[in-house]
Design a protein around this motif. Structure first.
Motif, PDB file in Angstrom:
ATOM      1  N   LYS A   6      26.520  17.099  89.561  1.00 23.74           N
ATOM      2  CA  LYS A   6      27.209  17.829  90.621  1.00 23.74           C
ATOM      3  C   LYS A   6      27.677  19.202  90.132  1.00 23.74           C
ATOM      4  N   VAL A   7      28.169  19.243  88.908  1.00 22.02           N
ATOM      5  CA  VAL A   7      28.633  20.520  88.350  1.00 22.02           C
ATOM      6  C   VAL A   7      27.475  21.506  88.242  1.00 22.02           C
ATOM      7  N   ARG A   8      26.338  21.023  87.738  1.00 22.99           N
ATOM      8  CA  ARG A   8      25.177  21.902  87.564  1.00 22.99           C
ATOM      9  C   ARG A   8      24.689  22.430  88.904  1.00 22.99           C
ATOM     10  N   ILE A   9      24.585  21.546  89.894  1.00 23.88           N
ATOM     11  CA  ILE A   9      24.137  21.975  91.215  1.00 23.88           C
ATOM     12  C   ILE A   9      25.112  22.989  91.806  1.00 23.88           C
ATOM     13  N   GLY A  10      26.407  22.718  91.654  1.00 22.77           N
ATOM     14  CA  GLY A  10      27.417  23.636  92.168  1.00 22.77           C
ATOM     15  C   GLY A  10      27.329  25.012  91.531  1.00 22.77           C
ATOM     16  N   ILE A  11      27.180  25.044  90.205  1.00 26.18           N
ATOM     17  CA  ILE A  11      27.071  26.322  89.497  1.00 26.18           C
ATOM     18  C   ILE A  11      25.826  27.083  89.937  1.00 26.18           C
ATOM     19  N   GLU A  12      24.686  26.389  89.995  1.00 24.48           N
ATOM     20  CA  GLU A  12      23.431  27.062  90.310  1.00 24.48           C
ATOM     21  C   GLU A  12      23.406  27.552  91.758  1.00 24.48           C
ATOM     22  N   CYS A  13      23.983  26.791  92.667  1.00 25.10           N
ATOM     23  CA  CYS A  13      24.061  27.251  94.055  1.00 25.10           C
ATOM     24  C   CYS A  13      24.952  28.489  94.170  1.00 25.10           C
ATOM     25  N   THR A  14      26.066  28.474  93.425  1.00 27.25           N
ATOM     26  CA  THR A  14      27.002  29.604  93.466  1.00 27.25           C
ATOM     27  C   THR A  14      26.366  30.874  92.910  1.00 27.25           C
ATOM     28  N   VAL A  15      25.732  30.781  91.747  1.00 21.17           N
ATOM     29  CA  VAL A  15      25.150  31.985  91.138  1.00 21.17           C
ATOM     30  C   VAL A  15      23.953  32.475  91.951  1.00 21.17           C
ATOM     31  N   THR A  16      23.218  31.539  92.570  1.00 23.25           N
ATOM     32  CA  THR A  16      22.095  31.947  93.430  1.00 23.25           C
ATOM     33  C   THR A  16      22.607  32.720  94.636  1.00 23.25           C
ATOM     34  N   LEU A  17      23.693  32.249  95.244  1.00 16.81           N
ATOM     35  CA  LEU A  17      24.271  32.931  96.401  1.00 16.81           C
ATOM     36  C   LEU A  17      24.739  34.329  96.033  1.00 16.81           C
ATOM     37  N   PHE A  18      25.494  34.447  94.922  1.00 20.62           N
ATOM     38  CA  PHE A  18      25.971  35.759  94.497  1.00 20.62           C
ATOM     39  C   PHE A  18      24.800  36.676  94.147  1.00 20.62           C
ATOM     40  N   GLY A  19      23.798  36.120  93.466  1.00 20.58           N
ATOM     41  CA  GLY A  19      22.633  36.916  93.118  1.00 20.58           C
ATOM     42  C   GLY A  19      21.902  37.408  94.353  1.00 20.58           C
ATOM     43  N   PHE A  20      21.751  36.542  95.341  1.00 20.21           N
ATOM     44  CA  PHE A  20      21.084  36.916  96.599  1.00 20.21           C
ATOM     45  C   PHE A  20      21.849  38.029  97.313  1.00 20.21           C
ATOM     46  N   LEU A  21      23.180  37.896  97.363  1.00 22.05           N
ATOM     47  CA  LEU A  21      24.011  38.914  98.021  1.00 22.05           C
ATOM     48  C   LEU A  21      23.921  40.267  97.310  1.00 22.05           C
ATOM     49  N   LEU A  22      23.635  40.239  96.008  1.00 21.97           N
ATOM     50  CA  LEU A  22      23.502  41.479  95.231  1.00 21.97           C
ATOM     51  C   LEU A  22      22.068  42.016  95.233  1.00 21.97           C
TER      52      LEU A  22
END
Length: 218
Positions: free
Chosen positions: A158-174
């Motif tokens: 769960k931690v890994r999925i949460g981290i990867e989803c978060t960084v993907t979202l921020f990366g996409f927004l940038l």
């Protein structure tokens, strides 16, 4: 004789395999970036930061690595290791080096780009098995995952999925790339690494002077 003893000393072998693994990982990431069909979540963030603020992808990998090392210590009291700092510094350097040298072929057709991406993913996970096998410490991102796991009590998955989803979202927004390759990487990277860890454990058993360790692949 003394020279040979130094070269084949267990510690020398371990650090050599560790550094070579980082180089192989960097080459694999460069291939995936050049394929332009999507990259791993953290690379989506690094590319997004590069597009927004400048610098290089490797530099942002290093900067984020340093921030994560600090966060891991603050959140989970995980003390930095030599391997962690080597990972932070040289992984980013290797990515930039291979991007600069332009050793990676640039695919023109969709098929060529897919093949380049698949090869890059295999090379990256193969290199990950190399870098893990000497047991010189987890990289900054893995340490951060462990810190959150220990502090929050959440499962590793769960931690890994949460981290990867978060960084993907921020990366996409940038402005970072999110495509089919991003999903493929997220789904395939774990199983592929599990295949390569036992392979490198067996190869490193002799330099270690101990039996192969395979439980990390389970």
């Amino acid at each position: 004789m003394v020279h040979n003893k130094f070269i084949f000393h267990p510690l020398t072998v371990r650090y050599s395999v560790f550094m070579l693994g980082l180089a192989v990982m960097g080459f694999g990431i460069a291939m995936m970036i050049e394929a332009n069909v999507g990259v791993a979540p953290w690379d989506t963030l690094h590319i997004g930061l590069q597009k927004t603020f400048g610098l290089t992808i490797g530099m942002w990998s290093q900067i984020m690595g340093a921030c994560i090392i600090i966060a891991s210590y603050v959140i989970g009291k995980i003390k930095p290791t030599v391997g962690m700092f080597l990972n932070m510094i040289f992984f980013g350097l290797f990515i930039d080096l291979f991007m600069w040298l332009k050793w990676v072929p640039i695919g023109e057709t969709i098929l060529e780009r897919v093949v380049l991406f698949a090869a890059g993913l295999l090379i990256y996970t193969f290199g990950t098995g190399m870098y893990i096998s000497p047991r010189l410490g987890a990289g900054p991102r893995d340490s951060f995952m462990l810190a959150l796991h220990e502090r929050m009590g959440w499962g590793i998955g769960k931690v890994r999925i949460g981290i990867e989803c978060t960084v993907t979202l921020f990366g996409f927004l940038l402005g970072g790339p999110v495509s089919v390759g991003t999903v493929v990487t997220a789904l395939a990277i774990g199983p592929l690494i599990k295949q390569f860890i036992p392979l490198w454990d067996r190869m490193m058993a002799k330099p270690y002077g101990k039996a192969p360790v395979t439980n990390l692949a389970e």
